[in-house]
Write a protein that holds these residues in place. Structure first.
Motif, PDB file in Angstrom:
ATOM      1  N   GLU A 256       3.209  14.384   0.889  1.00 15.02           N
ATOM      2  CA  GLU A 256       1.992  15.159   1.166  1.00 15.02           C
ATOM      3  C   GLU A 256       0.788  14.553   0.451  1.00 15.02           C
ATOM      4  N   TYR A 257       1.002  14.202  -0.804  1.00 11.00           N
ATOM      5  CA  TYR A 257      -0.071  13.635  -1.611  1.00 11.00           C
ATOM      6  C   TYR A 257      -0.495  12.270  -1.082  1.00 11.00           C
ATOM      7  N   ALA A 258       0.494  11.437  -0.757  1.00 10.24           N
ATOM      8  CA  ALA A 258       0.203  10.073  -0.304  1.00 10.24           C
ATOM      9  C   ALA A 258      -0.511  10.051   1.044  1.00 10.24           C
ATOM     10  N   LYS A 259      -0.347  11.103   1.830  1.00  8.76           N
ATOM     11  CA  LYS A 259      -1.036  11.171   3.120  1.00  8.76           C
ATOM     12  C   LYS A 259      -2.519  11.511   2.984  1.00  8.76           C
ATOM     13  N   THR A 260      -2.871  12.178   1.902  1.00  9.09           N
ATOM     14  CA  THR A 260      -4.249  12.675   1.771  1.00  9.09           C
ATOM     15  C   THR A 260      -5.040  12.013   0.640  1.00  9.09           C
ATOM     16  N   GLN A 262      -6.973   9.452  -1.210  1.00  5.94           N
ATOM     17  CA  GLN A 262      -7.680   8.254  -0.753  1.00  5.94           C
ATOM     18  C   GLN A 262      -8.490   7.680  -1.905  1.00  5.94           C
ATOM     19  N   VAL A 263      -8.161   6.445  -2.274  1.00  7.94           N
ATOM     20  CA  VAL A 263      -8.861   5.754  -3.340  1.00  7.94           C
ATOM     21  C   VAL A 263      -9.712   4.625  -2.772  1.00  7.94           C
ATOM     22  N   TRP A 264      -9.145   3.922  -1.784  1.00  3.05           N
ATOM     23  CA  TRP A 264      -9.880   2.887  -1.082  1.00  3.05           C
ATOM     24  C   TRP A 264     -10.124   3.341   0.347  1.00  3.05           C
ATOM     25  N   GLU A 266      -8.063   3.472   3.074  1.00  2.00           N
ATOM     26  CA  GLU A 266      -6.985   4.254   3.690  1.00  2.00           C
ATOM     27  C   GLU A 266      -6.306   5.144   2.645  1.00  2.00           C
ATOM     28  N   PRO A 267      -5.610   6.212   3.081  1.00  2.00           N
ATOM     29  CA  PRO A 267      -4.799   6.984   2.142  1.00  2.00           C
ATOM     30  C   PRO A 267      -3.781   6.082   1.454  1.00  2.00           C
ATOM     31  N   ILE A 268      -3.420   6.400   0.229  1.00  4.63           N
ATOM     32  CA  ILE A 268      -2.534   5.514  -0.529  1.00  4.63           C
ATOM     33  C   ILE A 268      -1.176   5.340   0.132  1.00  4.63           C
ATOM     34  N   GLY A 269      -0.779   6.292   0.977  1.00  3.24           N
ATOM     35  CA  GLY A 269       0.492   6.178   1.667  1.00  3.24           C
ATOM     36  C   GLY A 269       0.544   5.040   2.675  1.00  3.24           C
ATOM     37  N   ALA A 270      -0.607   4.486   3.007  1.00  2.00           N
ATOM     38  CA  ALA A 270      -0.647   3.348   3.929  1.00  2.00           C
ATOM     39  C   ALA A 270      -0.221   2.058   3.239  1.00  2.00           C
ATOM     40  N   HIS A 271      -0.212   2.067   1.928  1.00  2.00           N
ATOM     41  CA  HIS A 271       0.135   0.857   1.175  1.00  2.00           C
ATOM     42  C   HIS A 271       1.643   0.798   0.944  1.00  2.00           C
ATOM     43  N   GLN A 272       2.227  -0.354   1.203  1.00  2.00           N
ATOM     44  CA  GLN A 272       3.678  -0.499   1.112  1.00  2.00           C
ATOM     45  C   GLN A 272       4.207  -0.258  -0.295  1.00  2.00           C
ATOM     46  N   ALA A 273       3.386  -0.546  -1.303  1.00  2.00           N
ATOM     47  CA  ALA A 273       3.829  -0.322  -2.678  1.00  2.00           C
ATOM     48  C   ALA A 273       4.071   1.167  -2.951  1.00  2.00           C
ATOM     49  N   ILE A 274       3.426   2.030  -2.182  1.00  2.00           N
ATOM     50  CA  ILE A 274       3.655   3.472  -2.267  1.00  2.00           C
ATOM     51  C   ILE A 274       4.678   3.916  -1.227  1.00  2.00           C
ATOM     52  N   ALA A 275       4.529   3.425   0.001  1.00  2.00           N
ATOM     53  CA  ALA A 275       5.356   3.892   1.122  1.00  2.00           C
ATOM     54  C   ALA A 275       6.817   3.478   0.993  1.00  2.00           C
ATOM     55  N   HIS A 276       7.070   2.216   0.630  1.00  2.00           N
ATOM     56  CA  HIS A 276       8.445   1.720   0.625  1.00  2.00           C
ATOM     57  C   HIS A 276       9.325   2.414  -0.421  1.00  2.00           C
ATOM     58  N   PRO A 277       8.851   2.615  -1.650  1.00  2.00           N
ATOM     59  CA  PRO A 277       9.702   3.326  -2.612  1.00  2.00           C
ATOM     60  C   PRO A 277      10.024   4.758  -2.182  1.00  2.00           C
ATOM     61  N   LEU A 333       1.995  10.203  -7.714  1.00  2.00           N
ATOM     62  CA  LEU A 333       0.856  11.059  -8.037  1.00  2.00           C
ATOM     63  C   LEU A 333       0.088  10.568  -9.263  1.00  2.00           C
ATOM     64  N   GLY A 334       0.641   9.613  -9.991  1.00  2.00           N
ATOM     65  CA  GLY A 334      -0.048   9.126 -11.179  1.00  2.00           C
ATOM     66  C   GLY A 334      -0.191  10.231 -12.209  1.00  2.00           C
ATOM     67  N   GLY A 335      -1.403  10.357 -12.779  1.00  2.00           N
ATOM     68  CA  GLY A 335      -1.647  11.390 -13.778  1.00  2.00           C
ATOM     69  C   GLY A 335      -1.414  12.784 -13.249  1.00  2.00           C
ATOM     70  N   ASN A 336      -1.701  13.002 -11.974  1.00  2.00           N
ATOM     71  CA  ASN A 336      -1.472  14.324 -11.375  1.00  2.00           C
ATOM     72  C   ASN A 336       0.005  14.703 -11.377  1.00  2.00           C
TER      73      ASN A 336
END
Length: 379
Positions: A256-260, A262-264, A266-277, A333-336
Protein backbone atom coordinates in the motif's frame (compact mmCIF):
# COMPACT_ATOMS: atom_id res chain seq x y z
CA UNK A 1 -0.74 -38.65 -0.93
CA UNK A 2 -2.98 -36.65 -3.22
CA UNK A 3 -2.65 -32.98 -3.93
CA UNK A 4 -6.17 -32.23 -2.73
CA UNK A 5 -4.80 -29.95 -0.02
CA UNK A 6 -3.68 -27.54 -2.76
CA UNK A 7 -7.25 -26.54 -3.58
CA UNK A 8 -9.64 -25.15 -1.00
CA UNK A 9 -13.18 -26.44 -0.93
CA UNK A 10 -16.06 -24.04 -1.47
CA UNK A 11 -16.79 -24.19 2.24
CA UNK A 12 -13.20 -23.32 3.12
CA UNK A 13 -13.14 -20.42 0.66
CA UNK A 14 -16.40 -19.10 2.11
CA UNK A 15 -14.99 -19.44 5.62
CA UNK A 16 -11.84 -17.57 4.59
CA UNK A 17 -13.88 -14.70 3.11
CA UNK A 18 -16.11 -14.47 6.19
CA UNK A 19 -13.19 -14.44 8.63
CA UNK A 20 -11.35 -11.88 6.51
CA UNK A 21 -14.40 -9.62 6.75
CA UNK A 22 -14.47 -10.06 10.53
CA UNK A 23 -10.78 -9.20 10.70
CA UNK A 24 -11.23 -6.05 8.65
CA UNK A 25 -14.00 -4.88 11.00
CA UNK A 26 -11.70 -5.17 14.01
CA UNK A 27 -8.35 -4.28 12.43
CA UNK A 28 -4.99 -3.57 14.05
CA UNK A 29 -6.47 -1.68 17.00
CA UNK A 30 -8.66 -4.61 17.99
CA UNK A 31 -9.95 -5.43 21.47
CA UNK A 32 -9.01 -9.05 22.15
CA UNK A 33 -12.01 -9.87 24.33
CA UNK A 34 -14.49 -8.37 21.87
CA UNK A 35 -12.97 -10.17 18.90
CA UNK A 36 -12.73 -13.45 20.85
CA UNK A 37 -16.41 -13.27 21.79
CA UNK A 38 -17.55 -12.46 18.26
CA UNK A 39 -15.35 -15.12 16.66
CA UNK A 40 -16.71 -17.66 19.15
CA UNK A 41 -20.31 -16.66 18.57
CA UNK A 42 -19.81 -17.05 14.82
CA UNK A 43 -18.37 -20.54 15.32
CA UNK A 44 -14.84 -19.75 14.16
CA UNK A 45 -12.98 -20.65 17.37
CA UNK A 46 -14.30 -24.21 17.46
CA UNK A 47 -14.45 -24.91 13.75
CA UNK A 48 -12.13 -27.91 14.30
CA UNK A 49 -14.05 -29.47 17.20
CA UNK A 50 -16.79 -32.15 16.96
CA UNK A 51 -20.27 -30.99 16.01
CA UNK A 52 -21.87 -33.02 18.81
CA UNK A 53 -20.13 -30.71 21.30
CA UNK A 54 -20.93 -27.46 19.54
CA UNK A 55 -17.96 -27.35 17.18
CA UNK A 56 -17.88 -26.97 13.44
CA UNK A 57 -16.88 -30.55 12.67
CA UNK A 58 -13.91 -29.43 10.58
CA UNK A 59 -10.23 -29.88 11.24
CA UNK A 60 -6.96 -28.07 11.77
CA UNK A 61 -7.10 -27.06 8.09
CA UNK A 62 -10.12 -24.87 8.86
CA UNK A 63 -8.84 -23.60 12.20
CA UNK A 64 -5.46 -22.59 10.74
CA UNK A 65 -7.32 -20.75 7.99
CA UNK A 66 -9.20 -18.73 10.61
CA UNK A 67 -6.02 -17.71 12.45
CA UNK A 68 -4.19 -16.88 9.23
CA UNK A 69 -6.97 -14.56 8.05
CA UNK A 70 -7.29 -12.79 11.40
CA UNK A 71 -3.53 -12.31 11.43
CA UNK A 72 -3.49 -10.91 7.93
CA UNK A 73 -6.00 -8.31 9.10
CA UNK A 74 -3.70 -7.34 11.96
CA UNK A 75 -5.72 -8.94 14.76
CA UNK A 76 -4.38 -12.45 15.46
CA UNK A 77 -5.75 -14.40 18.42
CA UNK A 78 -2.72 -16.15 19.89
CA UNK A 79 -4.77 -18.32 22.24
CA UNK A 80 -6.35 -20.04 19.24
CA UNK A 81 -3.09 -21.96 19.04
CA UNK A 82 -3.54 -23.15 22.61
CA UNK A 83 -7.20 -23.38 23.54
CA UNK A 84 -9.03 -25.00 20.59
CA UNK A 85 -6.00 -26.33 18.68
CA UNK A 86 -3.94 -28.04 21.40
CA UNK A 87 -6.28 -28.47 24.36
CA UNK A 88 -9.48 -28.91 22.35
CA UNK A 89 -7.84 -31.46 20.07
CA UNK A 90 -6.36 -33.49 22.94
CA UNK A 91 -9.65 -33.57 24.87
CA UNK A 92 -11.67 -34.38 21.75
CA UNK A 93 -9.36 -37.28 20.87
CA UNK A 94 -8.53 -38.69 24.29
CA UNK A 95 -10.78 -37.15 26.94
CA UNK A 96 -13.49 -39.00 28.82
CA UNK A 97 -17.12 -38.37 27.92
CA UNK A 98 -17.43 -36.18 31.01
CA UNK A 99 -14.34 -34.14 30.07
CA UNK A 100 -15.71 -33.64 26.58
CA UNK A 101 -19.09 -32.48 27.90
CA UNK A 102 -17.41 -30.21 30.45
CA UNK A 103 -14.95 -28.47 28.15
CA UNK A 104 -15.61 -28.82 24.42
CA UNK A 105 -18.81 -26.73 24.14
CA UNK A 106 -17.11 -23.84 25.94
CA UNK A 107 -13.88 -24.16 23.97
CA UNK A 108 -15.99 -24.18 20.80
CA UNK A 109 -17.92 -20.98 21.47
CA UNK A 110 -15.10 -19.22 23.31
CA UNK A 111 -16.88 -19.02 26.65
CA UNK A 112 -14.17 -21.24 28.14
CA UNK A 113 -10.45 -20.91 27.54
CA UNK A 114 -7.65 -23.33 28.35
CA UNK A 115 -3.92 -22.64 28.49
CA UNK A 116 -1.17 -25.21 27.89
CA UNK A 117 1.83 -25.77 30.16
CA UNK A 118 4.78 -27.78 28.90
CA UNK A 119 7.87 -25.52 28.86
CA UNK A 120 10.10 -25.55 31.94
CA UNK A 121 13.01 -23.31 32.99
CA UNK A 122 15.69 -26.01 32.83
CA UNK A 123 14.30 -28.29 30.13
CA UNK A 124 14.39 -25.96 27.11
CA UNK A 125 13.52 -27.92 23.99
CA UNK A 126 14.21 -31.27 25.68
CA UNK A 127 10.79 -32.51 26.78
CA UNK A 128 12.46 -35.61 28.26
CA UNK A 129 13.93 -33.39 31.00
CA UNK A 130 10.59 -32.15 32.32
CA UNK A 131 10.66 -32.20 36.12
CA UNK A 132 7.00 -31.50 36.88
CA UNK A 133 5.82 -34.71 38.50
CA UNK A 134 2.46 -36.23 39.33
CA UNK A 135 2.10 -38.92 41.98
CA UNK A 136 -0.89 -40.92 43.08
CA UNK A 137 -2.25 -40.31 46.58
CA UNK A 138 -5.27 -42.53 47.03
CA UNK A 139 -7.63 -41.65 44.21
CA UNK A 140 -6.10 -38.20 43.80
CA UNK A 141 -3.11 -36.88 41.87
CA UNK A 142 -0.60 -34.50 43.46
CA UNK A 143 1.42 -32.28 41.10
CA UNK A 144 4.66 -30.42 41.80
CA UNK A 145 6.91 -28.44 39.49
CA UNK A 146 7.47 -25.24 37.55
CA UNK A 147 6.53 -24.01 34.10
CA UNK A 148 7.65 -20.92 32.18
CA UNK A 149 6.47 -18.87 29.18
CA UNK A 150 2.90 -20.06 29.52
CA UNK A 151 0.53 -17.83 27.54
CA UNK A 152 -2.75 -16.44 28.83
CA UNK A 153 -2.92 -18.24 32.18
CA UNK A 154 -4.58 -15.19 33.73
CA UNK A 155 -7.55 -15.35 31.35
CA UNK A 156 -7.77 -19.14 31.03
CA UNK A 157 -10.28 -21.15 33.05
CA UNK A 158 -7.79 -24.00 33.34
CA UNK A 159 -4.35 -25.06 32.12
CA UNK A 160 -3.53 -28.39 30.52
CA UNK A 161 -0.31 -29.27 32.35
CA UNK A 162 2.23 -31.78 31.09
CA UNK A 163 3.59 -33.71 34.06
CA UNK A 164 5.46 -36.97 34.42
CA UNK A 165 4.34 -40.05 36.31
CA UNK A 166 6.34 -43.08 37.30
CA UNK A 167 5.72 -46.24 35.32
CA UNK A 168 4.98 -48.97 37.85
CA UNK A 169 6.65 -51.61 35.69
CA UNK A 170 9.87 -49.83 34.69
CA UNK A 171 10.19 -47.02 37.21
CA UNK A 172 10.77 -44.59 34.35
CA UNK A 173 8.95 -41.30 34.15
CA UNK A 174 6.39 -40.90 31.37
CA UNK A 175 4.42 -37.80 30.28
CA UNK A 176 0.80 -37.37 31.27
CA UNK A 177 -1.68 -34.53 30.80
CA UNK A 178 -3.73 -32.97 33.61
CA UNK A 179 -6.43 -30.30 33.64
CA UNK A 180 -5.61 -27.83 36.41
CA UNK A 181 -8.30 -25.24 37.26
CA UNK A 182 -7.11 -21.63 37.46
CA UNK A 183 -8.04 -21.32 41.14
CA UNK A 184 -6.57 -24.67 42.27
CA UNK A 185 -4.85 -24.43 45.65
CA UNK A 186 -1.08 -24.34 45.21
CA UNK A 187 -1.29 -23.25 41.56
CA UNK A 188 0.59 -19.94 41.48
CA UNK A 189 1.36 -17.66 38.55
CA UNK A 190 3.58 -14.62 38.13
CA UNK A 191 3.88 -12.49 34.98
CA UNK A 192 7.14 -12.43 33.01
CA UNK A 193 8.28 -8.94 32.03
CA UNK A 194 8.59 -9.22 28.25
CA UNK A 195 9.97 -6.78 25.69
CA UNK A 196 7.43 -8.30 23.32
CA UNK A 197 4.31 -6.20 22.87
CA UNK A 198 1.36 -8.58 22.87
CA UNK A 199 -2.19 -8.70 24.16
CA UNK A 200 -1.66 -12.11 25.73
CA UNK A 201 0.78 -12.13 28.65
CA UNK A 202 3.41 -14.72 29.53
CA UNK A 203 3.63 -16.35 32.95
CA UNK A 204 5.81 -18.50 35.14
CA UNK A 205 3.89 -21.14 37.08
CA UNK A 206 4.75 -22.69 40.41
CA UNK A 207 2.86 -25.92 41.06
CA UNK A 208 3.09 -26.61 44.78
CA UNK A 209 1.36 -29.81 45.91
CA UNK A 210 -1.62 -29.18 43.67
CA UNK A 211 -4.15 -31.87 44.49
CA UNK A 212 -6.40 -32.99 41.67
CA UNK A 213 -9.18 -35.57 41.44
CA UNK A 214 -8.65 -38.74 39.42
CA UNK A 215 -10.69 -37.36 36.51
CA UNK A 216 -8.20 -34.48 36.01
CA UNK A 217 -6.04 -36.93 34.03
CA UNK A 218 -6.73 -36.69 30.30
CA UNK A 219 -6.67 -39.97 28.44
CA UNK A 220 -4.77 -43.13 29.26
CA UNK A 221 -2.01 -42.91 31.84
CA UNK A 222 0.07 -45.27 29.70
CA UNK A 223 -0.35 -43.40 26.41
CA UNK A 224 0.78 -39.93 27.46
CA UNK A 225 3.40 -39.51 24.75
CA UNK A 226 0.90 -40.30 21.98
CA UNK A 227 -1.56 -37.85 23.47
CA UNK A 228 1.09 -35.16 23.90
CA UNK A 229 2.17 -35.32 20.27
CA UNK A 230 -1.47 -35.27 19.16
CA UNK A 231 -1.48 -31.72 20.51
CA UNK A 232 1.99 -30.66 19.38
CA UNK A 233 1.41 -31.17 15.65
CA UNK A 234 -1.60 -28.81 15.64
CA UNK A 235 0.49 -26.37 17.69
CA UNK A 236 3.14 -26.25 14.96
CA UNK A 237 0.56 -25.92 12.18
CA UNK A 238 -1.21 -23.10 14.00
CA UNK A 239 2.08 -21.34 14.71
CA UNK A 240 2.69 -21.44 10.96
CA UNK A 241 -0.73 -19.86 10.44
CA UNK A 242 0.10 -17.18 13.01
CA UNK A 243 3.36 -16.38 11.20
CA UNK A 244 1.75 -16.40 7.75
CA UNK A 245 -0.94 -13.98 8.84
CA UNK A 246 1.62 -11.62 10.32
CA UNK A 247 3.78 -11.80 7.21
CA UNK A 248 0.84 -11.14 4.91
CA UNK A 249 -0.21 -8.16 7.02
CA UNK A 250 3.29 -6.68 6.79
CA UNK A 251 3.59 -7.17 3.04
CA UNK A 252 0.13 -5.70 2.43
CA UNK A 253 1.02 -2.56 4.42
CA UNK A 254 4.29 -2.21 2.52
CA UNK A 255 2.61 -2.64 -0.85
CA UNK A 256 0.00 0.00 0.00
CA UNK A 257 2.78 2.38 0.96
CA UNK A 258 4.93 1.60 -2.08
CA UNK A 259 2.01 2.33 -4.41
CA UNK A 260 1.46 5.83 -3.06
CA UNK A 261 4.78 7.03 -1.63
CA UNK A 262 6.40 9.28 -4.22
CA UNK A 263 9.89 10.68 -3.82
CA UNK A 264 10.88 11.07 -7.45
CA UNK A 265 8.77 10.90 -10.58
CA UNK A 266 7.11 7.52 -9.94
CA UNK A 267 5.86 5.86 -6.73
CA UNK A 268 8.68 3.97 -5.03
CA UNK A 269 6.97 0.68 -5.84
CA UNK A 270 7.93 1.19 -9.48
CA UNK A 271 11.58 0.69 -8.57
CA UNK A 272 12.84 -2.89 -8.65
CA UNK A 273 14.90 -2.38 -5.50
CA UNK A 274 11.56 -1.97 -3.68
CA UNK A 275 9.32 -4.19 -5.82
CA UNK A 276 11.48 -7.31 -6.10
CA UNK A 277 12.09 -7.87 -2.37
CA UNK A 278 8.37 -7.52 -1.70
CA UNK A 279 7.62 -9.96 -4.52
CA UNK A 280 10.15 -12.38 -3.03
CA UNK A 281 8.56 -12.06 0.42
CA UNK A 282 5.14 -12.79 -1.10
CA UNK A 283 6.49 -15.89 -2.87
CA UNK A 284 8.07 -17.20 0.33
CA UNK A 285 4.81 -16.74 2.25
CA UNK A 286 2.83 -18.55 -0.45
CA UNK A 287 5.26 -21.49 -0.47
CA UNK A 288 5.08 -21.77 3.32
CA UNK A 289 1.28 -21.68 3.10
CA UNK A 290 1.34 -24.72 0.82
CA UNK A 291 3.37 -26.70 3.34
CA UNK A 292 1.01 -25.62 6.11
CA UNK A 293 -1.97 -26.87 4.14
CA UNK A 294 -0.18 -30.16 3.46
CA UNK A 295 0.52 -30.59 7.17
CA UNK A 296 -3.09 -29.82 8.11
CA UNK A 297 -4.37 -32.19 5.42
CA UNK A 298 -2.19 -35.04 6.72
CA UNK A 299 -3.12 -34.39 10.32
CA UNK A 300 -6.85 -34.23 9.61
CA UNK A 301 -6.52 -37.45 7.62
CA UNK A 302 -5.10 -39.18 10.70
CA UNK A 303 -1.54 -39.64 9.45
CA UNK A 304 0.27 -38.41 12.57
CA UNK A 305 3.73 -39.55 11.44
CA UNK A 306 3.70 -37.75 8.09
CA UNK A 307 1.95 -34.79 9.68
CA UNK A 308 4.79 -34.47 12.19
CA UNK A 309 7.37 -33.96 9.46
CA UNK A 310 5.15 -31.57 7.47
CA UNK A 311 4.09 -29.59 10.55
CA UNK A 312 7.69 -28.98 11.55
CA UNK A 313 8.61 -27.95 8.02
CA UNK A 314 5.58 -25.65 7.79
CA UNK A 315 6.42 -23.96 11.07
CA UNK A 316 10.04 -23.47 9.98
CA UNK A 317 9.15 -22.12 6.54
CA UNK A 318 6.43 -19.80 7.79
CA UNK A 319 8.62 -18.37 10.54
CA UNK A 320 11.47 -17.63 8.15
CA UNK A 321 9.09 -16.12 5.60
CA UNK A 322 7.44 -13.99 8.27
CA UNK A 323 10.70 -12.57 9.62
CA UNK A 324 11.84 -11.72 6.10
CA UNK A 325 8.48 -10.16 5.19
CA UNK A 326 8.37 -7.97 8.28
CA UNK A 327 11.97 -6.87 7.83
CA UNK A 328 11.34 -5.94 4.20
CA UNK A 329 8.09 -4.16 5.01
CA UNK A 330 9.77 -1.99 7.64
CA UNK A 331 12.64 -1.28 5.26
CA UNK A 332 10.18 -0.27 2.53
CA UNK A 333 8.63 2.36 4.77
CA UNK A 334 11.99 3.63 6.00
CA UNK A 335 11.60 5.82 9.07
CA UNK A 336 7.82 5.47 8.88
CA UNK A 337 8.26 1.75 9.42
CA UNK A 338 9.35 2.47 12.98
CA UNK A 339 6.42 4.70 13.91
CA UNK A 340 3.28 3.81 15.85
CA UNK A 341 1.19 5.25 13.03
CA UNK A 342 2.03 2.48 10.58
CA UNK A 343 1.99 -0.38 13.10
CA UNK A 344 4.93 -2.39 11.77
CA UNK A 345 7.70 -1.75 14.29
CA UNK A 346 6.16 -3.99 16.98
CA UNK A 347 6.17 -6.86 14.49
CA UNK A 348 9.97 -6.86 14.39
CA UNK A 349 9.99 -8.54 17.80
CA UNK A 350 6.74 -10.45 17.34
CA UNK A 351 7.96 -12.10 14.15
CA UNK A 352 10.83 -13.71 16.05
CA UNK A 353 8.37 -15.56 18.26
CA UNK A 354 7.57 -18.00 15.47
CA UNK A 355 11.27 -18.76 15.09
CA UNK A 356 11.63 -19.55 18.78
CA UNK A 357 8.32 -21.02 19.89
CA UNK A 358 7.00 -23.61 20.39
CA UNK A 359 10.26 -25.16 19.21
CA UNK A 360 13.36 -23.44 17.83
CA UNK A 361 14.29 -23.59 14.18
CA UNK A 362 17.48 -25.44 15.17
CA UNK A 363 15.45 -28.23 16.77
CA UNK A 364 13.34 -28.46 13.63
CA UNK A 365 16.53 -28.81 11.57
CA UNK A 366 17.59 -31.55 14.00
CA UNK A 367 14.25 -33.28 13.46
CA UNK A 368 14.49 -33.09 9.67
CA UNK A 369 18.12 -34.21 9.57
CA UNK A 370 17.39 -37.23 11.80
CA UNK A 371 13.86 -38.22 10.81
CA UNK A 372 13.73 -37.18 7.14
CA UNK A 373 17.33 -37.60 6.05
CA UNK A 374 18.40 -40.39 8.40
CA UNK A 375 21.53 -38.59 9.61
CA UNK A 376 22.97 -39.57 12.99
CA UNK A 377 22.17 -37.59 16.10
CA UNK A 378 24.69 -35.29 17.72
CA UNK A 379 23.02 -35.57 21.12
Amino acid sequence: MTGSFLIETEEQSALRAAVAALGRRHGRGYDRESLWREAGKLGYLGVNLPEEYGGGGGGIAELSLVLEELGSAGCPLLLMIVSPAICGTVIARFGTDEQKRRWLPGLSDGSLTMAFGITEPDAGSNSHRLTTTARKDGDDWVLNGRKVFISGVDIADATLIVGRTEDARTGRLKPCLFIVPRDAEGFHRSPIDMELTAVEKQFELVIDNVRLPADALVGDEDAGLLQLFAGLNPERIMTAAFALGMGRYAVDRAVEYAKTRQVWKEPIGAHQAIAHPLAQAHIELELAALMMRKAAHLYDAGDDTAAGEAANMAKYAAAEACVHAVDQAVHTLGGNGLTHEYGLASLITAARVARIAPVSREMILNYVSHQSLGLPKSY
